[in-house]
Design a protein around this motif. Structure first.
Motif, PDB file in Angstrom:
ATOM      1  N   LEU A 228       0.849  -1.195   0.000  1.00 58.91           N
ATOM      2  CA  LEU A 228       0.000   0.000   0.000  1.00 58.91           C
ATOM      3  C   LEU A 228       0.881   1.240   0.000  1.00 58.91           C
ATOM      4  O   LEU A 228       1.814   1.346   0.792  1.00 58.91           O
ATOM      5  N   ILE A 229       0.549   2.170  -0.901  1.00 57.33           N
ATOM      6  CA  ILE A 229       1.280   3.437  -0.961  1.00 57.33           C
ATOM      7  C   ILE A 229       0.264   4.575  -0.888  1.00 57.33           C
ATOM      8  O   ILE A 229      -0.644   4.677  -1.719  1.00 57.33           O
ATOM      9  N   SER A 230       0.434   5.425   0.108  1.00 55.40           N
ATOM     10  CA  SER A 230      -0.437   6.581   0.328  1.00 55.40           C
ATOM     11  C   SER A 230       0.164   7.789  -0.379  1.00 55.40           C
ATOM     12  O   SER A 230       1.317   8.138  -0.162  1.00 55.40           O
ATOM     13  N   LEU A 231      -0.648   8.416  -1.229  1.00 52.17           N
ATOM     14  CA  LEU A 231      -0.204   9.554  -2.033  1.00 52.17           C
ATOM     15  C   LEU A 231      -1.198  10.690  -1.843  1.00 52.17           C
ATOM     16  O   LEU A 231      -2.174  10.806  -2.570  1.00 52.17           O
TER      17      LEU A 231
ATOM     18  N   ARG B 114      -6.926   9.812   4.814  1.00 50.01           N
ATOM     19  CA  ARG B 114      -7.203   9.060   6.033  1.00 50.01           C
ATOM     20  C   ARG B 114      -5.913   8.545   6.655  1.00 50.01           C
ATOM     21  O   ARG B 114      -4.965   8.207   5.941  1.00 50.01           O
ATOM     22  N   ILE B 115      -5.908   8.515   7.965  1.00 49.79           N
ATOM     23  CA  ILE B 115      -4.750   7.971   8.687  1.00 49.79           C
ATOM     24  C   ILE B 115      -4.772   6.454   8.569  1.00 49.79           C
ATOM     25  O   ILE B 115      -5.790   5.810   8.832  1.00 49.79           O
ATOM     26  N   ILE B 116      -3.656   5.890   8.141  1.00 47.30           N
ATOM     27  CA  ILE B 116      -3.531   4.433   8.050  1.00 47.30           C
ATOM     28  C   ILE B 116      -3.126   3.903   9.424  1.00 47.30           C
ATOM     29  O   ILE B 116      -2.008   4.143   9.887  1.00 47.30           O
TER      30      ILE B 116
ATOM     31  N   LYS C  39       2.450  -5.471   6.393  1.00 50.63           N
ATOM     32  CA  LYS C  39       3.384  -4.527   7.006  1.00 50.63           C
ATOM     33  C   LYS C  39       4.065  -3.654   5.956  1.00 50.63           C
ATOM     34  O   LYS C  39       4.916  -2.830   6.282  1.00 50.63           O
ATOM     35  N   ARG C  40       3.687  -3.825   4.694  1.00 47.52           N
ATOM     36  CA  ARG C  40       4.276  -3.036   3.614  1.00 47.52           C
ATOM     37  C   ARG C  40       3.369  -1.841   3.313  1.00 47.52           C
ATOM     38  O   ARG C  40       2.638  -1.800   2.321  1.00 47.52           O
ATOM     39  N   LEU C  41       3.430  -0.902   4.221  1.00 52.95           N
ATOM     40  CA  LEU C  41       2.582   0.289   4.161  1.00 52.95           C
ATOM     41  C   LEU C  41       3.482   1.518   4.092  1.00 52.95           C
ATOM     42  O   LEU C  41       4.292   1.756   4.998  1.00 52.95           O
ATOM     43  N   TYR C  42       3.324   2.328   3.048  1.00 51.71           N
ATOM     44  CA  TYR C  42       4.235   3.450   2.817  1.00 51.71           C
ATOM     45  C   TYR C  42       3.453   4.725   2.498  1.00 51.71           C
ATOM     46  O   TYR C  42       2.317   4.680   2.021  1.00 51.71           O
ATOM     47  N   ASN C  43       4.105   5.844   2.750  1.00 53.11           N
ATOM     48  CA  ASN C  43       3.491   7.144   2.503  1.00 53.11           C
ATOM     49  C   ASN C  43       4.486   8.056   1.793  1.00 53.11           C
ATOM     50  O   ASN C  43       5.675   8.066   2.110  1.00 53.11           O
ATOM     51  N   MET C  44       3.962   8.832   0.838  1.00 54.15           N
ATOM     52  CA  MET C  44       4.760   9.862   0.179  1.00 54.15           C
ATOM     53  C   MET C  44       4.404  11.196   0.829  1.00 54.15           C
ATOM     54  O   MET C  44       3.275  11.675   0.684  1.00 54.15           O
ATOM     55  N   HIS C  45       5.361  11.773   1.539  1.00 53.13           N
ATOM     56  CA  HIS C  45       5.096  13.021   2.263  1.00 53.13           C
ATOM     57  C   HIS C  45       5.771  14.177   1.567  1.00 53.13           C
ATOM     58  O   HIS C  45       6.942  14.090   1.176  1.00 53.13           O
ATOM     59  N   PHE C  46       5.046  15.271   1.436  1.00 60.32           N
ATOM     60  CA  PHE C  46       5.574  16.455   0.773  1.00 60.32           C
ATOM     61  C   PHE C  46       6.374  17.312   1.756  1.00 60.32           C
ATOM     62  O   PHE C  46       5.954  18.380   2.179  1.00 60.32           O
ATOM     63  N   SER C  47       7.537  16.842   2.140  1.00 64.12           N
ATOM     64  CA  SER C  47       8.514  17.636   2.904  1.00 64.12           C
ATOM     65  C   SER C  47       9.791  16.821   3.018  1.00 64.12           C
ATOM     66  O   SER C  47       9.802  15.617   2.744  1.00 64.12           O
ATOM     67  N   ASN C  48      10.859  17.476   3.421  1.00 62.00           N
ATOM     68  CA  ASN C  48      12.123  16.777   3.655  1.00 62.00           C
ATOM     69  C   ASN C  48      12.164  16.333   5.115  1.00 62.00           C
ATOM     70  O   ASN C  48      12.799  16.951   5.962  1.00 62.00           O
ATOM     71  N   LEU C  49      11.456  15.237   5.381  1.00 56.37           N
ATOM     72  CA  LEU C  49      11.407  14.693   6.739  1.00 56.37           C
ATOM     73  C   LEU C  49      12.819  14.456   7.279  1.00 56.37           C
ATOM     74  O   LEU C  49      13.737  14.159   6.520  1.00 56.37           O
ATOM     75  N   PRO C  50      12.976  14.648   8.611  1.00 60.98           N
ATOM     76  CA  PRO C  50      11.932  14.798   9.644  1.00 60.98           C
ATOM     77  C   PRO C  50      11.370  16.218   9.811  1.00 60.98           C
ATOM     78  O   PRO C  50      10.550  16.437  10.694  1.00 60.98           O
ATOM     79  N   LYS C  51      11.791  17.157   8.977  1.00 63.21           N
ATOM     80  CA  LYS C  51      11.249  18.510   9.059  1.00 63.21           C
ATOM     81  C   LYS C  51       9.859  18.546   8.421  1.00 63.21           C
ATOM     82  O   LYS C  51       9.602  17.866   7.439  1.00 63.21           O
ATOM     83  N   TYR C  52       9.007  19.347   9.006  1.00 63.39           N
ATOM     84  CA  TYR C  52       7.673  19.609   8.465  1.00 63.39           C
ATOM     85  C   TYR C  52       6.797  18.359   8.375  1.00 63.39           C
ATOM     86  O   TYR C  52       6.197  18.066   7.343  1.00 63.39           O
TER      87      TYR C  52
ATOM     88  N   THR D 143       9.532  12.920   0.643  1.00 64.80           N
ATOM     89  CA  THR D 143      10.057  11.760   1.358  1.00 64.80           C
ATOM     90  C   THR D 143       9.099  10.583   1.233  1.00 64.80           C
ATOM     91  O   THR D 143       7.906  10.725   1.483  1.00 64.80           O
ATOM     92  N   LEU D 144       9.634   9.434   0.851  1.00 65.79           N
ATOM     93  CA  LEU D 144       8.880   8.179   0.896  1.00 65.79           C
ATOM     94  C   LEU D 144       9.284   7.460   2.173  1.00 65.79           C
ATOM     95  O   LEU D 144      10.479   7.211   2.390  1.00 65.79           O
ATOM     96  N   HIS D 145       8.313   7.163   3.012  1.00 68.95           N
ATOM     97  CA  HIS D 145       8.642   6.542   4.301  1.00 68.95           C
ATOM     98  C   HIS D 145       7.641   5.454   4.657  1.00 68.95           C
ATOM     99  O   HIS D 145       6.509   5.424   4.168  1.00 68.95           O
ATOM    100  N   GLU D 146       8.091   4.569   5.502  1.00 62.15           N
ATOM    101  CA  GLU D 146       7.225   3.529   6.037  1.00 62.15           C
ATOM    102  C   GLU D 146       6.232   4.164   7.003  1.00 62.15           C
ATOM    103  O   GLU D 146       6.586   5.066   7.763  1.00 62.15           O
ATOM    104  N   ILE D 147       4.997   3.708   6.964  1.00 58.45           N
ATOM    105  CA  ILE D 147       3.973   4.256   7.851  1.00 58.45           C
ATOM    106  C   ILE D 147       4.079   3.610   9.223  1.00 58.45           C
ATOM    107  O   ILE D 147       4.211   2.389   9.352  1.00 58.45           O
ATOM    108  N   CYS D 148       4.049   4.455  10.242  1.00 60.29           N
ATOM    109  CA  CYS D 148       3.970   3.968  11.616  1.00 60.29           C
ATOM    110  C   CYS D 148       2.811   4.691  12.293  1.00 60.29           C
ATOM    111  O   CYS D 148       2.087   5.455  11.662  1.00 60.29           O
ATOM    112  N   ASP D 149       2.628   4.470  13.580  1.00 61.60           N
ATOM    113  CA  ASP D 149       1.465   5.037  14.251  1.00 61.60           C
ATOM    114  C   ASP D 149       1.669   6.461  14.739  1.00 61.60           C
ATOM    115  O   ASP D 149       0.794   7.034  15.359  1.00 61.60           O
TER     116      ASP D 149
END
Length: 280
Positions: free
Chosen positions: A80-83, A87-89, A97-110, A130-136
């Protein structure tokens, strides 16, 4: 070695989600991989293109099945890739456990929201995706990869959003194969460098330009709030599309009108610099 992918689910909206869907279908064909693809559009997706393409409409045109989040929860082999998903996964509800999110910032900032606004208001010189693994914890999961790019001093929030989309698509293309085949190297985010902005961090009803501020602060405010599909910065209730800092100074009080034209008006800022506000 990770177990084979049984399903690819792309969840989200707008050009990044639609472009990622198109690329995924072409890439799977090119790689000779017979993996089903489904989409989960955002709840406010009407199925019609607006200033952004509709994920729901793209799925219909491409013959791709649409599923709800709940229908995806039980598939242990899913990628699963969130773009820009709305909704919060909640990871505990998913067998995969292969859950990922594309976030519009240079994490960990913003981490969080308003990532097209706050970097401009804060005078950042670079931004990223940033493409990152989703956690809680919101936007805090280990990083798969990211792309950093310069943030020019004339960039508006609207322009930054388009830059995010362009860079995110490149990152998606670079990362899809490794996500499917497994073996991604994850990098834990440095928590001490993290920043987070919630929806309460900005009042998007407070759009009035304060001429009692320095020229650079006024310029950042105008550029940071300029996103005409949603809002415009204003002066005396009139929409403003641009702010130019003029290369001269005045000893007149801040807020003094220097010149008025049908195109815009010039004012003295708090630091004595002249700014021109261009009407929308």
């Amino acid at each position: 070695m990770d177990s084979p992918i049984s399903l690819i689910a792309l969840c989200g909206k707008n050009r990044i989600a639609v472009s990622a869907l198109s690329y995924t279908l072409h890439a799977l064909s090119a790689w000779g991989l017979d993996i089903p693809v489904v989409v989960c559009p955002n709840r406010d997706d009407s199925g019609c293109d607006t200033w952004q393409p509709s994920m729901a409409r793209a799925a219909v045109l491409l013959g791709i099945e649409t599923k709800s989040v709940q229908e995806l929860e039980g598939d242990a082999g899913m990628l699963l890739i969130s773009l820009e998903f709305d909704r919060i996964i909640k990871t505990g509800r998913f067998a995969s456990k292969r859950l990922y999110n594309m976030h519009f910032s240079n994490l960990p900032k913003y981490r969080g929201v308003f990532t097209s606004i706050w970097p401009i208001l804060n005078g950042e010189t670079e931004a990223g995706v940033t493409l990152h693994e989703i956690c809680d914890q919101v936007d805090a999961g280990p990083i798969v990869d990211q792309r950093i790019f310069p943030l020019r001093p004339c960039t508006t929030a609207r322009q930054l959003y388009e830059l995010y989309t362009d860079e995110a698509l490149l990152l998606f293309k670079d990362s899809l194969s490794s996500l499917i085949r497994g073996g991604c190297r994850l990098t834990v985010q440095e928590a001490d460098k993290a920043t987070y902005y919630s929806r309460s961090s900005l009042n998007l009803e407070a759009l009035e330009i304060d001429l009692q501020r320095d020229a650079e602060q006024i310029s950042r405010f105008v550029r940071g709030l300029y996103f005409p599909e949603f809002q415009l910065p204003k002066l005396n209730g009139r929409g403003v599309q641009a702010c130019h800092i003029i290369d001269c100074r005045s000893s007149l009080p801040a807020g003094t009108v220097v010149r008025e034209t049908p195109r815009g008006s010039s004012f003295v800022a708090r630091d004595g610099k002249i700014i021109e506000l261009v009407w929308a």
